[in-house]
Design a protein around this motif. Structure first.
Motif, PDB file in Angstrom:
ATOM      1  N   HIS A 134       4.992  38.441 101.546  1.00 35.81           N
ATOM      2  CA  HIS A 134       6.368  38.897 102.183  1.00 35.81           C
ATOM      3  C   HIS A 134       6.562  40.204 101.735  1.00 35.81           C
ATOM      4  CE1 HIS A 134      10.358  38.318 103.644  1.00 35.81           C
ATOM      5  NE2 HIS A 134      10.786  39.127 102.650  1.00 35.81           N
ATOM      6  N   THR A 135       6.198  40.580 100.528  1.00 34.35           N
ATOM      7  CA  THR A 135       7.021  41.929  99.905  1.00 34.35           C
ATOM      8  C   THR A 135       5.874  42.795  99.963  1.00 34.35           C
ATOM      9  OG1 THR A 135       6.336  41.111  97.598  1.00 34.35           O
ATOM     10  CG2 THR A 135       8.357  40.476  98.305  1.00 34.35           C
ATOM     11  N   GLY A 136       4.599  42.535  99.935  1.00 30.78           N
ATOM     12  CA  GLY A 136       3.452  43.554  99.659  1.00 30.78           C
ATOM     13  C   GLY A 136       3.288  44.055  98.353  1.00 30.78           C
ATOM     14  N   ARG A 137       3.918  43.151  97.500  1.00 24.81           N
ATOM     15  CA  ARG A 137       3.847  43.513  96.122  1.00 24.81           C
ATOM     16  C   ARG A 137       3.030  42.375  95.239  1.00 24.81           C
ATOM     17  NH1 ARG A 137      10.451  44.484  94.907  1.00 24.81           N
ATOM     18  NH2 ARG A 137      10.783  46.149  96.530  1.00 24.81           N
ATOM     19  N   TYR A 138       2.813  42.660  94.040  1.00 23.12           N
ATOM     20  CA  TYR A 138       1.779  41.628  93.278  1.00 23.12           C
ATOM     21  C   TYR A 138       2.577  41.153  92.223  1.00 23.12           C
ATOM     22  CZ  TYR A 138       0.599  45.433  90.262  1.00 23.12           C
ATOM     23  OH  TYR A 138       0.602  46.246  89.341  1.00 23.12           O
ATOM     24  N   LYS A 139       3.311  41.711  91.255  1.00 23.99           N
ATOM     25  CA  LYS A 139       3.766  41.139  90.032  1.00 23.99           C
ATOM     26  C   LYS A 139       4.670  39.924  90.038  1.00 23.99           C
ATOM     27  CE  LYS A 139       3.020  45.338  87.188  1.00 23.99           C
ATOM     28  NZ  LYS A 139       3.823  46.384  86.232  1.00 23.99           N
ATOM     29  N   VAL A 140       4.706  39.233  89.354  1.00 21.07           N
ATOM     30  CA  VAL A 140       5.364  37.939  89.291  1.00 21.07           C
ATOM     31  C   VAL A 140       6.115  37.782  87.916  1.00 21.07           C
ATOM     32  CG1 VAL A 140       5.660  35.338  89.265  1.00 21.07           C
ATOM     33  CG2 VAL A 140       4.192  36.860  90.962  1.00 21.07           C
ATOM     34  N   LEU A 141       7.257  37.646  87.746  1.00 19.90           N
ATOM     35  CA  LEU A 141       8.058  37.705  86.316  1.00 19.90           C
ATOM     36  C   LEU A 141       8.247  36.233  86.042  1.00 19.90           C
ATOM     37  CD1 LEU A 141       8.049  40.634  86.814  1.00 19.90           C
ATOM     38  CD2 LEU A 141      10.378  40.698  85.762  1.00 19.90           C
ATOM     39  N   SER A 142       7.911  35.487  85.031  1.00 21.92           N
ATOM     40  CA  SER A 142       8.209  34.498  84.831  1.00 21.92           C
ATOM     41  C   SER A 142       8.469  34.280  83.207  1.00 21.92           C
ATOM     42  CB  SER A 142       7.059  33.401  85.030  1.00 21.92           C
ATOM     43  OG  SER A 142       5.902  33.734  84.191  1.00 21.92           O
ATOM     44  N   ALA A 143       9.276  33.186  82.714  1.00 22.15           N
ATOM     45  CA  ALA A 143       9.906  33.125  81.443  1.00 22.15           C
ATOM     46  C   ALA A 143       8.840  32.614  80.208  1.00 22.15           C
ATOM     47  CB  ALA A 143      11.061  32.143  81.436  1.00 22.15           C
ATOM     48  N   TYR A 144       8.878  33.099  79.127  1.00 20.09           N
ATOM     49  CA  TYR A 144       7.991  32.274  78.150  1.00 20.09           C
ATOM     50  C   TYR A 144       8.196  30.905  78.199  1.00 20.09           C
ATOM     51  CZ  TYR A 144       6.386  36.893  76.140  1.00 20.09           C
ATOM     52  OH  TYR A 144       5.857  38.279  76.306  1.00 20.09           O
ATOM     53  N   ARG A 145       9.283  30.525  77.814  1.00 17.31           N
ATOM     54  CA  ARG A 145       9.693  28.926  77.786  1.00 17.31           C
ATOM     55  C   ARG A 145       9.545  28.272  79.048  1.00 17.31           C
ATOM     56  NH1 ARG A 145      13.622  31.172  74.342  1.00 17.31           N
ATOM     57  NH2 ARG A 145      13.064  30.994  72.022  1.00 17.31           N
ATOM     58  N   SER A 146       8.510  28.013  79.719  1.00 19.47           N
ATOM     59  CA  SER A 146       8.142  27.590  80.982  1.00 19.47           C
ATOM     60  C   SER A 146       6.958  26.814  81.196  1.00 19.47           C
ATOM     61  CB  SER A 146       8.405  28.613  82.037  1.00 19.47           C
ATOM     62  OG  SER A 146       7.315  29.572  81.959  1.00 19.47           O
ATOM     63  N   TYR A 147       7.027  25.985  82.062  1.00 19.81           N
ATOM     64  CA  TYR A 147       5.694  25.207  82.491  1.00 19.81           C
ATOM     65  C   TYR A 147       5.702  25.161  84.001  1.00 19.81           C
ATOM     66  CZ  TYR A 147       1.581  22.108  83.273  1.00 19.81           C
ATOM     67  OH  TYR A 147       0.675  21.887  83.618  1.00 19.81           O
ATOM     68  N   HIS A 148       4.729  25.697  84.863  1.00 14.33           N
ATOM     69  CA  HIS A 148       4.716  25.671  86.115  1.00 14.33           C
ATOM     70  C   HIS A 148       3.417  25.206  87.003  1.00 14.33           C
ATOM     71  CE1 HIS A 148       8.162  28.465  86.371  1.00 14.33           C
ATOM     72  NE2 HIS A 148       7.599  29.330  85.600  1.00 14.33           N
ATOM     73  N   GLY A 149       2.536  24.426  86.169  1.00 12.64           N
ATOM     74  CA  GLY A 149       1.235  23.810  86.389  1.00 12.64           C
ATOM     75  C   GLY A 149       0.001  24.322  85.647  1.00 12.64           C
TER      76      GLY A 149
END
Length: 454
Positions: A134-149
């Motif tokens: 959608h954005t044509g960009r590539y970086k994704v910011l996510s938190a240190y205290r996280s679990y996404h799979g």
């Protein structure tokens, strides 16, 4: 073969022996402790092969929201199996269409489109792909205290130590610190200051990473396995504002927190924030058949109006799974589970845990919403030294293992992570069973108290 040969107890059941000889379990070593063999379940309880009845205060992996073997769920799966068991995802069918309509109707704002997956990790993978396209960009910011799979992109986005064994991971992921007032990375004095400083930190991260390259900010609305961290009021609004200012896609990971767990259809509803994408799984059909997905805003969906979305799964929108979702949503409504869960949290769980905090020196912090709570255990309330060190294992983790085993001896199946007990029973739990489980926790906290500073 001998190097991984795991001997089975000759006196164990056939199920136990076959499991021990042939099954590699998630996040487990072959020569680790043998798993419990479960033979039946009902409501908030399950039974093992020895006939012991367990009060399930974990909802398995925080997914059995409507409890075990709910009659309406079983009936819906039976009916769908008799009608149409499986179908390729390029066809349409009644169950999948109805599930999508119901889910879109529950989602906030203009999130009207659903892409189905088989679980939460695949939902995160596809949400990331959608944001990048959608954005044509590539970086994704996510938190240190996280679990996404645990799939490639989702585990790279994950902030906790489960990520380490998969490194180096997929490119383009950047970590930031989210709010955590009890252990503030920003030395904040209160929640208001924590919110302001966490947002300033995120803004600085965006600045130094370069707005032109950032496709998405991915966060758990209420952080789950890393501590049930409820964001301070204003934080999610601030993230939304940063995304709007810089053309960044906001992805709310509601895999664990969604579908009633926090006393809202989606946890983000509590703060009246509308993300661009929501990932879901677990509570959508309480895990009766594997199902997850991404809910898309009109703007994101429009990116695929004339170009094909380059992703798919053989079992996307599986009829049995979607029929279970339709039934599950019906149960939430018929049994008023959203409001009930909010009330149980406000009137029973929260006050009980806060009373335990006053009685037990090992309880450093209590936090949560609905039936989504954490009790953080410490050795010293003044220094906030955790009961066990970060990422403890073996002998270092002995105090938490002892605490968990004490719960189990009393018939309570706990959800224990790091130095925390998570209180996450099925949303259908009987009120007396809920109180009984909390009483067991209160009694068992004496075990943790023995490790506290004098």
């Amino acid at each position: 073969m001998a190097a991984i040969d795991v001997p089975a107890d000759a006196t164990a059941s056939l199920a136990a022996r076959d499991d021990r000889r042939h099954v590699l379990h998630s996040w487990s070593a072959l020569d680790g402790p043998a798993p419990l063999v479960v033979t039946s379940a009902d409501g908030a309880y399950f039974r093992d092969e020895h006939g012991k009845r367990w009060l399930d205060f974990s909802s398995q992996l925080v997914n059995a929201n409507v409890g075990h073997q709910h009659p309406a769920m079983i009936a819906a799966i039976h009916a769908q199996a008799a009608k149409l068991c499986t179908l390729a995802p390029y066809h349409a069918n009644e169950a999948t269409s109805e599930a999508a309509r119901l889910i879109a109707g529950l989602a906030p704002g203009d999130l009207d489109w659903v892409f189905f997956t088989n679980g939460g990790a695949e939902a995160v993978e596809n949400a990331i792909r959608m944001a990048r396209l959608h954005t044509g960009r590539y970086k994704v910011l996510s938190a240190y205290r996280s679990y996404h799979g645990a799939t490639a992109g989702a585990i790279t986005a994950t902030g906790d130590p489960r990520r380490w064994a998969s490194e180096p991971g997929a490119p383009g992921f950047v970590k930031f610190w989210g709010p955590y007032p009890y252990r503030s990375a920003f030395h904040a004095a209160d929640e208001e200051e924590e919110c302001a400083r966490a947002l300033a930190h995120l803004a600085d991260t965006i600045m130094v990473e370069g707005v032109h390259g950032i496709a998405a900010i991915l966060l758990e609305t209420v952080v789950g396995a890393n501590g049930i961290l409820v964001p301070p009021d204003g934080y999610l609004q601030g993230v939304r504002a940063l995304c709007d200012a810089h053309g960044i896609v906001m992805i709310a990971d509601e895999v664990m927190a969604g579908f009633g767990r926090c006393g809202e259809w989606f946890a983000i509803d509590r703060w009246n924030v509308v993300p661009d994408l929501i990932t879901f799984a677990k509570g959508v059909n309480s895990g009766y058949v594997p199902l997850g997905g991404v809910i898309l805003s009109d703007a994101i969906a429009a990116s695929f109006a004339t170009r094909a979305y380059p992703g798919g799964l053989t079992y996307s929108g599986h009829p049995l799974a979607c029929a279970a979702a339709v039934a599950c949503i019906g149960i939430y409504k018929a049994e008023n589970l959203i409001d009930r869960t909010r009330r149980l949290g406000d009137e029973i769980v929260g006050p009980a845990l806060q009373a335990m905090q006053r009685r037990h020196p090992s309880v450093g912090d209590v936090r949560g919403l609905g039936l989504f709570w954490a009790v953080e255990l410490v050795r010293d309330r003044d220094t906030r030294e955790p009961l066990v060190p970060f990422n403890a294992s073996g002998a270092d983790n002995a105090p938490m293992a002892e605490f968990a085993n004490a719960c189990k001896r009393r018939g309570l199946w706990p959800f224990v992570v790091a130095n925390r007990l998570h209180v996450v029973p099925p949303l259908v739990i009987d009120e007396q069973d809920l109180r009984d489980g909390l009483a067991i926790i209160d009694e068992t906290l004496d075990v943790a108290d023995r490790y506290c500073a004098a």
